[in-house]
Write a protein that holds these residues in place. Structure first.
Motif, PDB file in Angstrom:
ATOM      1  N   LEU A 163      64.403 -52.565  -3.287  1.00 11.71           N
ATOM      2  CA  LEU A 163      64.544 -53.927  -2.548  1.00 11.71           C
ATOM      3  C   LEU A 163      63.074 -54.334  -2.428  1.00 11.71           C
ATOM      4  O   LEU A 163      62.778 -55.798  -2.852  1.00 11.71           O
ATOM      5  N   LEU A 164      62.322 -53.756  -1.914  1.00 16.33           N
ATOM      6  CA  LEU A 164      60.766 -54.294  -1.744  1.00 16.33           C
ATOM      7  C   LEU A 164      60.325 -54.561  -3.100  1.00 16.33           C
ATOM      8  O   LEU A 164      59.591 -55.417  -3.257  1.00 16.33           O
ATOM      9  N   GLN A 165      60.359 -53.549  -3.945  1.00 21.79           N
ATOM     10  CA  GLN A 165      59.888 -53.646  -5.388  1.00 21.79           C
ATOM     11  C   GLN A 165      60.586 -55.141  -5.910  1.00 21.79           C
ATOM     12  O   GLN A 165      59.728 -55.853  -6.735  1.00 21.79           O
ATOM     13  N   GLU A 166      61.778 -55.200  -5.874  1.00 23.31           N
ATOM     14  CA  GLU A 166      62.528 -56.471  -6.586  1.00 23.31           C
ATOM     15  C   GLU A 166      61.896 -57.720  -5.876  1.00 23.31           C
ATOM     16  O   GLU A 166      61.497 -58.533  -6.666  1.00 23.31           O
ATOM     17  N   ALA A 167      61.650 -57.777  -4.644  1.00 28.34           N
ATOM     18  CA  ALA A 167      60.966 -58.954  -4.074  1.00 28.34           C
ATOM     19  C   ALA A 167      59.658 -59.196  -4.363  1.00 28.34           C
ATOM     20  O   ALA A 167      59.094 -60.429  -4.671  1.00 28.34           O
ATOM     21  N   GLY A 168      58.745 -57.955  -4.727  1.00 28.90           N
ATOM     22  CA  GLY A 168      57.635 -58.362  -5.225  1.00 28.90           C
ATOM     23  C   GLY A 168      57.317 -58.827  -6.714  1.00 28.90           C
ATOM     24  O   GLY A 168      56.703 -59.721  -7.031  1.00 28.90           O
ATOM     25  N   GLU A 169      58.389 -58.320  -7.772  1.00 21.57           N
ATOM     26  CA  GLU A 169      58.886 -58.961  -8.602  1.00 21.57           C
ATOM     27  C   GLU A 169      59.041 -60.346  -8.772  1.00 21.57           C
ATOM     28  O   GLU A 169      58.687 -61.090  -9.792  1.00 21.57           O
ATOM     29  N   LYS A 170      59.730 -60.684  -7.758  1.00 21.24           N
ATOM     30  CA  LYS A 170      60.112 -62.145  -7.744  1.00 21.24           C
ATOM     31  C   LYS A 170      59.298 -63.009  -6.842  1.00 21.24           C
ATOM     32  O   LYS A 170      59.390 -63.970  -6.590  1.00 21.24           O
ATOM     33  N   GLN A 171      58.103 -62.453  -6.584  1.00 21.99           N
ATOM     34  CA  GLN A 171      57.176 -63.163  -6.155  1.00 21.99           C
ATOM     35  C   GLN A 171      57.532 -63.485  -4.577  1.00 21.99           C
ATOM     36  O   GLN A 171      57.165 -64.790  -4.201  1.00 21.99           O
ATOM     37  N   ILE A 172      58.123 -62.575  -4.075  1.00 21.85           N
ATOM     38  CA  ILE A 172      58.847 -63.184  -2.705  1.00 21.85           C
ATOM     39  C   ILE A 172      58.135 -62.621  -1.503  1.00 21.85           C
ATOM     40  O   ILE A 172      58.063 -61.322  -1.506  1.00 21.85           O
ATOM     41  N   GLN A 173      57.219 -63.191  -0.768  1.00 22.12           N
ATOM     42  CA  GLN A 173      56.383 -62.632   0.141  1.00 22.12           C
ATOM     43  C   GLN A 173      57.110 -62.300   1.351  1.00 22.12           C
ATOM     44  O   GLN A 173      57.758 -62.932   2.023  1.00 22.12           O
ATOM     45  N   LEU A 174      56.959 -60.950   1.581  1.00 21.32           N
ATOM     46  CA  LEU A 174      57.742 -60.434   2.836  1.00 21.32           C
ATOM     47  C   LEU A 174      56.617 -60.345   4.002  1.00 21.32           C
ATOM     48  O   LEU A 174      55.432 -60.473   3.816  1.00 21.32           O
ATOM     49  N   ASP A 175      57.172 -59.923   4.974  1.00 17.01           N
ATOM     50  CA  ASP A 175      56.229 -59.838   6.401  1.00 17.01           C
ATOM     51  C   ASP A 175      55.703 -58.499   6.537  1.00 17.01           C
ATOM     52  O   ASP A 175      56.187 -57.442   6.045  1.00 17.01           O
ATOM     53  N   THR A 176      54.800 -58.416   7.579  1.00 17.92           N
ATOM     54  CA  THR A 176      54.160 -57.225   7.822  1.00 17.92           C
ATOM     55  C   THR A 176      55.256 -56.121   8.219  1.00 17.92           C
ATOM     56  O   THR A 176      55.147 -54.950   7.795  1.00 17.92           O
ATOM     57  N   ASN A 177      56.138 -56.629   9.217  1.00 25.10           N
ATOM     58  CA  ASN A 177      56.969 -55.626   9.802  1.00 25.10           C
ATOM     59  C   ASN A 177      57.962 -54.928   8.795  1.00 25.10           C
ATOM     60  O   ASN A 177      58.593 -53.818   8.815  1.00 25.10           O
ATOM     61  N   THR A 178      58.246 -55.643   7.526  1.00 25.61           N
ATOM     62  CA  THR A 178      58.812 -55.206   6.507  1.00 25.61           C
ATOM     63  C   THR A 178      58.288 -53.968   5.904  1.00 25.61           C
ATOM     64  O   THR A 178      58.702 -52.986   5.529  1.00 25.61           O
ATOM     65  N   PHE A 179      56.947 -54.241   5.513  1.00 26.02           N
ATOM     66  CA  PHE A 179      55.986 -53.165   4.982  1.00 26.02           C
ATOM     67  C   PHE A 179      56.014 -51.980   5.930  1.00 26.02           C
ATOM     68  O   PHE A 179      55.840 -50.697   5.510  1.00 26.02           O
ATOM     69  N   ASN A 180      55.889 -52.205   7.117  1.00 23.40           N
ATOM     70  CA  ASN A 180      55.911 -51.300   8.264  1.00 23.40           C
ATOM     71  C   ASN A 180      57.087 -50.114   8.147  1.00 23.40           C
ATOM     72  O   ASN A 180      56.957 -49.095   8.091  1.00 23.40           O
ATOM     73  N   SER A 181      58.154 -50.878   7.907  1.00 26.38           N
ATOM     74  CA  SER A 181      59.310 -50.086   7.882  1.00 26.38           C
ATOM     75  C   SER A 181      59.298 -49.144   6.573  1.00 26.38           C
ATOM     76  O   SER A 181      60.032 -48.064   6.713  1.00 26.38           O
ATOM     77  N   ILE A 182      58.964 -49.582   5.410  1.00 23.50           N
ATOM     78  CA  ILE A 182      58.744 -48.694   4.200  1.00 23.50           C
ATOM     79  C   ILE A 182      57.771 -47.729   4.365  1.00 23.50           C
ATOM     80  O   ILE A 182      58.122 -46.666   3.793  1.00 23.50           O
ATOM     81  N   ILE A 183      56.924 -47.901   4.962  1.00 24.03           N
ATOM     82  CA  ILE A 183      55.730 -47.058   5.226  1.00 24.03           C
ATOM     83  C   ILE A 183      56.037 -45.809   6.048  1.00 24.03           C
ATOM     84  O   ILE A 183      55.925 -44.580   5.870  1.00 24.03           O
ATOM     85  N   GLN A 184      57.112 -46.281   7.015  1.00 24.41           N
ATOM     86  CA  GLN A 184      57.531 -44.959   7.938  1.00 24.41           C
ATOM     87  C   GLN A 184      58.516 -44.109   7.381  1.00 24.41           C
ATOM     88  O   GLN A 184      58.585 -43.001   7.873  1.00 24.41           O
ATOM     89  N   ILE A 185      58.957 -44.512   6.154  1.00 23.67           N
ATOM     90  CA  ILE A 185      60.076 -43.745   5.470  1.00 23.67           C
ATOM     91  C   ILE A 185      59.366 -43.017   4.202  1.00 23.67           C
ATOM     92  O   ILE A 185      60.181 -42.552   3.261  1.00 23.67           O
TER      93      ILE A 185
END
Length: 656
Positions: free
Chosen positions: A252-274
């Motif tokens: 889903l993170l990659q899909e949002a990036g492909e659609k140029q949807i800018q996510l927030d810092t906490n969302t990236f943090n949650s992916i880095i944790q896993i």
């Protein structure tokens, strides 16, 4: 009343109030005299106070009472827990009472309609009950979402769907966030602290894979929300990452990036944790971590404390120690340049990165303590409560450094830092390591001062720590502390541990007090009382599930201590037990124990008991010549006793 009477006696005064532009002051004048012109009373500006500020101010003047149990337990000797199991049981029983009261209030809500509190306390009011026939609308759903009532919110949402009531995208987004956060499971109320801690520890041990509910309401809501917003993506990604649906969250993170949807810092943090669940080896994990940080930089997202700790969490999973160390040393200065201040959770990750069980010795904790000494912290990250227990573990098992342990303990008791000790389990781990380290490195007198301060109201030693304490007593020949330790073992229910019982007996037998002084003579009597109490406890344990069986060595030591404590009557009782059950008791008493008992029999002029000892020694193939000679020389034997002695050792032995 007294103050009122005193005020009436004062002369009547005319009070004039003067308000100036610079400050507010009051002047008081009487009919005969006035205050000097330069004197006035300054009234300070009003300061906003919270409802508990006065309580906090009062609490700051009172330190921890080490002689009293935690305030969550009833102040009753029979209800004060004396074991770690009892602590948990009593605390959770108290919460079970609260839950029972809440259940009664909800089941019989018609009895609690009165509103005595002004203003009304919402928590005390009966909760709204929703059924299939309830009239619902968007305001009802919004209120339930705001209150965090997940179960009722889902019910109302389904009712609105059945009745064809439209739900706005904003309200669906709020419900999606609530469902994703809790994985569509009704959360435990915040007031049940003990139960939540206990459940967290269980889940931490049991959690080996994903617990995300695939195809559940969260994904249904996500599909219904159109158009997809950054918040929509963020909610589902964070929920999946929290409950370890890692592959789909990253997709889903990659899909949002492909659609140029800018996510927030906490969302990236949650992916880095896993990341550790997405990639197998350290190099791949570090590469993915740097890629995610690069994406954040391209989207002009500013990293925060959560980002720093997520990156360090990722690094802590590296099996390659060198890569983990160099990566951590690269990350810290970069985040420092960004103005991100580390929390205790950051230092926790540094400790587990540098101070590994199979890695080289690291003194990073010295630099950490020099950096944060004397500072007061507050909770900024969920892992902040892991620092103190981990730091004390490093001081004991990694460095074995007493001075560092005392610095950690001093930091813990600085300001309100004790709030960051974590739950009762982490507190127990902290003091377990602290006491074990002091036990190994301090003098017995200094250690016992700390022991008396912490035990039993703050910390209850486990059997392993109790064994360490006994080892220290043995090394220092401090047998005078054994009665105190034995009383604690009885209270803490350690009397079913055979290894501890044998250890206590060995210490008392090997360190015989000098009977020449009254204090030492009294110590011998105390040791005899300990031995007799142990004998009675073991006999009582036959009726218990966790029973302890007598051994020959154990009974021999008890016999020796009773003889030294001048309790010949009980010593004879113990030997009778040995003699009658010799075929069921594994092992035999030491020869020295039998010799001391024979010597006591000579002193008590009891040849029958002495001959019984000789008979026992011969039956069990033990050395008997010394016993026979002492019996022959110590008694004036009558014909019966002499004939018994001859039958045991032979006439030839007596003629020597």
């Amino acid at each position: 009343m007294y103050l009122t009477r005193q005020l009436r006696l004062l002369p009547k005064a005319s009070i004039g109030r003067s308000i100036t532009t610079s400050s507010t002051h009051y002047t008081t004048t009487t009919g005969t005299a006035s205050q000097p012109a330069g004197e006035h009373i300054e009234v300070p500006n009003r300061i906003e106070r919270s409802p508990t500020d006065i309580l906090k101010a009062l609490a700051s003047t009172v330190g921890r009472d080490h002689t009293a149990p935690h305030y969550k337990y009833h102040d009753d000797p029979f209800l004060i827990p004396m074991s770690n199991v009892a602590k948990r049981t009593y605390a959770m029983s108290k919460e079970a009472g609260r839950k029972a009261a809440k259940w009664i209030k909800e089941e019989h809500h018609e009895l609690f309609l009165h509103k005595e509190a002004q203003p009304a306390i919402e928590k005390f009011a009966p909760s709204m009950v929703y059924t299939e026939e309830s009239e619902v609308d968007e305001s009802s759903l919004g209120q339930l979402i705001e209150q965090g009532e997940l179960k009722d919110a889902v019910l109302v949402y389904n009712l609105m769907g059945q009745k064809g009531i439209a739900v706005s995208p904003e309200l669906k987004q709020s419900l999606l966030e609530l469902v994703c956060f809790h994985n569509n499971q009704d959360p435990l109320p915040e007031e049940y602290i003990e139960e939540r801690w206990f459940l967290q520890n269980n889940r931490r041990r049991e959690r080996h894979g994903k617990t995300w509910k695939d195809g559940d309401l969260a994904e249904t809501l996500y599909a219904e929300i159109e158009p997809k917003t950054p918040k929509t993506y963020a909610s589902l990604i964070r929920g999946m990452a929290k409950y370890l649906q890692c592959e789909r969250a990253y997709a889903l993170l990659q899909e949002a990036g492909e659609k140029q949807i800018q996510l927030d810092t906490n969302t990236f943090n949650s992916i880095i944790q896993i990341i550790s669940f997405l990639k197998d080896n350290a190099e791949q994990r570090w590469q993915l971590c740097t890629e995610l940080l690069q994406q954040m930089s391209e989207q002009k997202l500013r990293p925060d404390l959560g980002t720093l700790n997520a990156v360090l969490q990722c690094i802590s999973t590296f099996g390659n120690f060198k890569l983990a160390r160099t990566s951590a040393l690269k990350v810290l200065p970069e985040f420092k340049q960004l103005g991100v201040s580390p929390s205790l959770g950051t230092y926790y990750y540094l400790l587990i990165i540098f101070c590994r069980e199979r890695g080289p010795v690291s003194h990073v904790i010295v630099d950490i303590l020099n950096e944060i000494a004397g500072r007061e912290f507050r909770v900024e990250h969920p892992k902040d409560t892991y620092f103190f227990a981990t730091a004390m573990d490093v001081c004991r098992n990694h460095l074995n450094d007493k001075s560092l342990a005392k610095k950690v303990n001093q930091l813990l008791h600085t300001g309100n830092n004790y709030d960051l000790i974590g739950d009762s389990f982490k507190e127990s781990v902290y003091y377990r390591n602290y006491l074990a380290l002091l036990c190994q490195t301090e003098s017995i007198e200094d250690f016992m001062l700390t022991y008396d301060l912490l035990v039993p109201n703050i910390y209850i030693p486990e059997p392993g720590i109790m064994e360490e304490v006994l080892r220290t007593i043995e090394i220092n020949a401090a047998v005078e502390h054994v009665p105190r330790i034995w009383s604690d073992m009885v209270v803490f229910d350690h009397t079913h541990r055979e290894s501890l019982l044998l250890y206590v007996l060995r210490i008392m037998v090997d360190n015989r007090p000098n009977a020449d002084t009254p204090a030492q003579s009294q110590l011998s009597e105390q040791c005899a009382k300990v031995a007799l109490d142990m004998y009675n406890k073991i006999e009582e344990s036959v009726r218990r599930i966790r029973k302890v069986s007598f051994t020959g060595q154990m009974l021999g030591d008890i016999l020796t201590l009773l003889v030294r404590g001048n309790n010949y009557e009980k010593a004879s009782e113990v030997f009778t037990h040995i003699d009658k059950n010799q075929h069921r008791i594994p092992g035999t008493p030491a020869e020295s124990a039998l010799q001391e008992y024979v010597e006591a029999s000579v002193h008590e002029k009891s040849p029958s008991q002495a001959l019984a000892v000789l008979q026992y020694a011969i039956d069990n193939n033990m050395e008997s010549s010394v016993l026979a000679k002492r019996i022959h020389d110590g008694f004036t034997l009558n014909e019966t006793h002499l004939a018994k002695l001859k039958s045991l050792v032979g006439e030839g032995f007596l003629e020597k």
